[in-house]
Design a protein around this motif. Sequence first.
Motif, PDB file in Angstrom:
ATOM      1  N   CYS A 105      -8.087   4.146  -1.707  1.00  0.00           N
ATOM      2  CA  CYS A 105      -6.728   4.480  -2.151  1.00  0.00           C
ATOM      3  C   CYS A 105      -6.074   3.274  -2.806  1.00  0.00           C
ATOM      4  N   VAL A 147      -0.499   4.430   0.200  1.00  0.00           N
ATOM      5  CA  VAL A 147      -1.097   5.332   1.184  1.00  0.00           C
ATOM      6  C   VAL A 147      -1.312   4.575   2.490  1.00  0.00           C
ATOM      7  N   PRO A 154       1.781   8.946  -2.819  1.00  0.00           N
ATOM      8  CA  PRO A 154       0.691   9.020  -1.830  1.00  0.00           C
ATOM      9  C   PRO A 154      -0.197  10.249  -1.999  1.00  0.00           C
ATOM     10  N   ASP A 155       0.422  11.394  -2.231  1.00  0.00           N
ATOM     11  CA  ASP A 155      -0.379  12.617  -2.337  1.00  0.00           C
ATOM     12  C   ASP A 155      -1.286  12.585  -3.555  1.00  0.00           C
ATOM     13  N   LEU A 176      -4.193  10.258  -2.741  1.00  0.00           N
ATOM     14  CA  LEU A 176      -5.087  10.865  -1.746  1.00  0.00           C
ATOM     15  C   LEU A 176      -5.881  12.014  -2.343  1.00  0.00           C
ATOM     16  N   LEU A 221      -8.696   4.117   2.971  1.00  0.00           N
ATOM     17  CA  LEU A 221      -7.533   3.316   2.587  1.00  0.00           C
ATOM     18  C   LEU A 221      -7.892   2.291   1.514  1.00  0.00           C
ATOM     19  N   GLN A 243      -4.673   2.997  -6.571  1.00  0.00           N
ATOM     20  CA  GLN A 243      -3.289   2.548  -6.796  1.00  0.00           C
ATOM     21  C   GLN A 243      -3.233   1.409  -7.803  1.00  0.00           C
ATOM     22  N   HIS A 284      -0.378   8.965   6.358  1.00  0.00           N
ATOM     23  CA  HIS A 284      -0.642   9.957   5.315  1.00  0.00           C
ATOM     24  C   HIS A 284      -2.004  10.617   5.531  1.00  0.00           C
ATOM     25  N   LEU A 285      -2.969   9.850   6.008  1.00  0.00           N
ATOM     26  CA  LEU A 285      -4.287  10.419   6.289  1.00  0.00           C
ATOM     27  C   LEU A 285      -4.219  11.371   7.471  1.00  0.00           C
ATOM     28  N   ASP A 336       0.840  -1.194   0.000  1.00  0.00           N
ATOM     29  CA  ASP A 336       0.000   0.000   0.000  1.00  0.00           C
ATOM     30  C   ASP A 336       0.876   1.244   0.000  1.00  0.00           C
ATOM     31  N   ARG A 389      -3.054  14.677   6.653  1.00  0.00           N
ATOM     32  CA  ARG A 389      -4.067  15.505   5.976  1.00  0.00           C
ATOM     33  C   ARG A 389      -5.137  16.001   6.947  1.00  0.00           C
TER      34      ARG A 389
END
Length: 460
Positions: free
Chosen positions: A436, A413, A448-449, A452, A433, A440, A417-418, A411, A421
């Motif tokens: 995400c 993200v 990741p950004d 997201l 997730l 992916q 990472h959440l 993974d 944010r």
Amino acid sequence: MTDASLNKLPPAIVAIARALAERGGRALVVGGYVRDLLLGIESKDVDVEVFGLTLAELEAVLARFGDVVAVGRAFGVLRVKGLDVDFSLPRVDSKVGPGHRGFDVAVDPTLDFAAAARRRDLTINSMGLDPSSGAVEDPFGGRADLANRVLRATDPGRFGEDPLRAVRVAQFAARLEMTPDAQLRALCAGLDLGELPGERIWEELRKLLTKAARPSPGFAFLADTGLLRFFPELQALIGVEQDPQWHPEGDVWVHTLMVVDAAARLRREDADDLALMTAALCHDLGKPSCTVREEGRVRCPGHDVAGVAPALALLGRLRVSNALVRRVTALVRHHLAPAQFARGGAGPRAYGRLARRLGAAGVSMELLARVARADHLGRTTPEALRGEFPAGDRFLAEAGRLAVADRAPRDVVLGRHLIARGLRPGREFSDILARCRDVQDSEGLREPDAILDRVLAQRE
């Protein structure tokens, strides 16, 4: 046997044998090592039986060569630290208790080799090698049986003392490509495997699956002698018809035997071999419950999913490790996926999801592709006879392109990472997730950004 054979034995064994002779004893290398030596097969397991000495006298001599460890003092088994050899006194076994589930074991240093070897299962395992002279002791004709490729009971009157011997005959028949004689077949057919602990049976089946170039003769022997009844999930495969267009070779049992042989050709001498072979054996266990005839055609819809339950039942009785059970059932459940994915044009998301499901069970897409290949080649269609599996090739190529052939995708993200944010951990986390993960896999994004941004924008 000449003195040249001594070069295959560790010098320490020769030295110990001579020291034991000086003390009035006699040492012989026994069992499988002698058999394999005569067959030209490398063997690492060395067992030495010592005659004419007490356990204390044996221990005193061995102590001159290093620290002595009692592996099974009650059974007269000793080891010297640093030397991978079992030294034992000749034993006398007798059954005890109702159902004969155990043995009284006693050592008897006064036995000669012929008397001691009579307790062994097969003539080919009842030979002894003198480390000092290179001479072979062969009181039951095992050497001739090796030459004639025949398996015979050492002592027919004692063969049935341990029912596991029937499964050993199956694995030796396959591994050594030898034929049990009529008497041995009859002896095995009369044994009751139901009284054996599952793990003992599994150990012999493990050897059959991983050491035989063609395991099928071993399983055919179990079927021919009626012993397959102790493996009802396998016996149920016999007579289950298949559509001749896809399976001209015959019923599901015939197909399964061909598949385990095909899988054996795909082994790599690594940790995946046992999962590969066990999955090959179990892959169609769902067909007996799913096979139907519709409009003149034989079909078995959903047999991949239905195969999980009988695989669990079979492996559970055999006391197979939980880790291997997880791997095998995942392979059984998804063994049709490589062909289905390639023919149906599955996309990156499907490949990613499958790789994750397999990865959770400790299985790679590459291993699944080998199970599917064995399934495809274990039949007599023109394509299989040519050794071709184009759908499997395309599946593996696509899995490689997506970098999921050997491991599940990681993974990109993560929870951190959440949090960065401004999102707080909670029930919503898992949903975000999961989305995400889908982005992916389906779009191939690795930042990741970027992932997201896409997922969070969909929430607004």
